[in-house]
Write an enzyme that holds these catalytic residues in place. Structure first.
Site: not given
Ligand code: EPZ
Length: 420
Positions: A22-23, A92, A116, A121-125, A305, A397
């Site tokens: 999926k990812n 997301r 969620c 899960r903000p998008i600041d980064l 995960d 999902r």
């Molecule tokens: C991906 O999510 C995966 N989803 C998630 O899988 C997985 O848990 C995660 O990576 C970590 O490995 C998909 O690939 C579709 P991140 P993503 O950006 O990209 C914080 C599943 O169960 N963050 O690495 O959203 C965020 O809040 C799902 O299959 C910010 O603070 O993960 C989190 O605490 C769940 N600001 C951490 O970083 C940002 O701008 C990791 O997020 C972006 C993220």
């Protein structure tokens, strides 16, 4: 509403193939719009998240059709660069459309993804990284508008190795003028799959899987045919299904290196393993030992995960285990459901203390999120009596018909539709 019924106590046996990731599929589907030529993707399971992403692509004019596990995508008609809340809010990972739309249209408007069930899960980064590429970003009520007409390659350092942010920078910069170097990039295998997919379209991306990814911008990308990697989290979940039931099972179509941290933890619990060409066989003790500590970390650390699934195993292992969730701030909601089954788990913020018990009791429980729901299914496999699991849509999902996977291994599990 659909429910899963699991009759606990059955041993598992045999072998099963693991479906596509999926990812990996989700960002690759987004990246398909970076060309206007046909893209053929193989090993794409019909997961609800994948079908939702296809709806998002259709909304912007990118048609696709399914032929079994393959998707044939025609991005030639893609002309939309706006994602309304009704679409972006449901998924997301729609945030990874940002990089793809900027790469194709040099502009994008999308609703801010809702929080969620596993955290804010903000998008600041993402925003900071796009700004680093000279993308102009305007917040407009509940959405953001991005103008990438002056985008150019740059050095982008991520404060945190965010998977989605790494993917967005790769897709936004792959057709931008100049070279982009991402440091502190995510190292997940899905990032490498995205790099390989982009390069199969004529991109020049290097270093995925390390902390530094280099993208040399090219003027255009051509169509391609690509096979997506198998799902390492589905594979890890099935390995835990073997361990929790004390059953020797074999997984096919897996990459053992993607499972290194999960295999290491299961070994600490007493399981042994055999490896073949793309196969992994787990041979667990009748009852696993507690592994003492599980800490989730970015890859190659123990995957967040897999946290819920490993906690379910610890709930019936010999001893006490501390589980620390370092990635998401709200990923223990399923523990309340495990406690209904007799689990001895205390949760405080990002830490769960899991006291292994001899038996769990089947009862009615509900999924709160994707991986928490999978953990409830695993607990049902070992619980006394029948466990009914509601809100199965969360599980769908990320697992294509989980009941079929587990039934094929001998579990007594079925899906029913209850009229409410
Ligand atoms: C991906 O999510 C995966 N989803 C998630 O899988 C997985 O848990 C995660 O990576 C970590 O490995 C998909 O690939 C579709 P991140 P993503 O950006 O990209 C914080 C599943 O169960 N963050 O690495 O959203 C965020 O809040 C799902 O299959 C910010 O603070 O993960 C989190 O605490 C769940 N600001 C951490 O970083 C940002 O701008 C990791 O997020 C972006 C993220």
């Amino acid at each position: 509403m659909e429910k899963l019924y699991v009759a606990g106590g059955r041993k598992l046996s045999g072998e099963i193939g693991v479906h596509g990731s999926k990812n990996a599929v989700l960002p690759i589907l987004a990246a398909a719009i970076l060309t206007d030529e046909e893209v053929v993707l193989h090993n794409c399971p019909a997961l609800s998240d994948v079908e939702n992403m296809r709806r998002i692509l259709a909304h912007i004019g990118c048609r696709s059709r399914r032929e079994g596990e393959s998707l044939i995508i025609d991005p030639s008609g893609a002309d939309g660069w706006e994602l309304p809340e009704r679409l972006a809010g449901r998924l997301r990972s729609s945030i990874t459309m940002l990089g793809a739309m900027l790469g194709r249209f040099a502009r994008a408007r999308l609703a801010l993804p809702g929080g969620c069930d596993i955290g804010l899960r903000p998008i600041d980064l993402h925003i900071k990284a796009m700004s680093g590429l000279n993308v102009a970003i305007y917040e407009d009520g509940g959405s953001i508008f991005c103008d990438a007409r002056n985008i150019r390659g740059a050095d982008i350092h991520l404060d945190y190795p965010s998977v989605g942010t790494t993917e967005n920078v790769m897709m936004a910069s792959v057709r931008a003028f100049g070279t982009t170097v991402i440091t502190n990039a995510a190292k997940e295998p899905e990032i490498t799959d995205l790099q390989n997919f982009l390069n199969s379209m004529g991109a020049r991306v290097f270093g995925a899987g390390t902390g530094t990814i280099i993208i040399h911008g090219v003027s255009r990308l051509h169509g391609t045919e690509y096979t997506v990697m198998s799902d390492r989290i589905v594979a890890g979940t099935l390995l835990v299904a073997g361990a929790i039931t004390g059953s020797r099972i074999t997984l096919e179509r897996v990459h053992k290196e993607h499972l290194a941290s999960v295999i290491a933890k299961l070994r600490e619990g007493g399981s042994t393993f055999e490896f073949g060409d793309a196969t992994v066989t787990v041979d667990p003790p009748e009852r696993s030992l507690s592994v003492g500590l599980v800490e989730t970390l970015p890859y190659p650390g123990f995957p967040t995960d897999m946290q819920a699934q490993m906690t379910a195993l610890q709930a019936v292992s010999v001893g006490t285990c501390i589980v620390v969730e370092n990635v998401f701030e709200n990923r223990f909601r399923y523990c309340a459901e495990l406690r209904k089954m007799g689990a001895n788990i205390t949760v405080k913020n990002r830490v769960a203390v899991v006291g292994g018990v001899q038996r769990l009791q089947g009862t009615a429980v509900s999924s709160c999120d994707l991986r928490g729901g999978a953990a409830l299914v695993l607990a049902g496999l070992i619980a006394d009596g029948i466990t009914t699991i509601g809100d199965v849509q969360y599980i769908d999902r990320g697992y294509y018909r989980i009941e079929d996977m587990l039934s094929a291994l001998g579990a007594d599990i079925r899906r029913t539709t209850e009229t409410v």
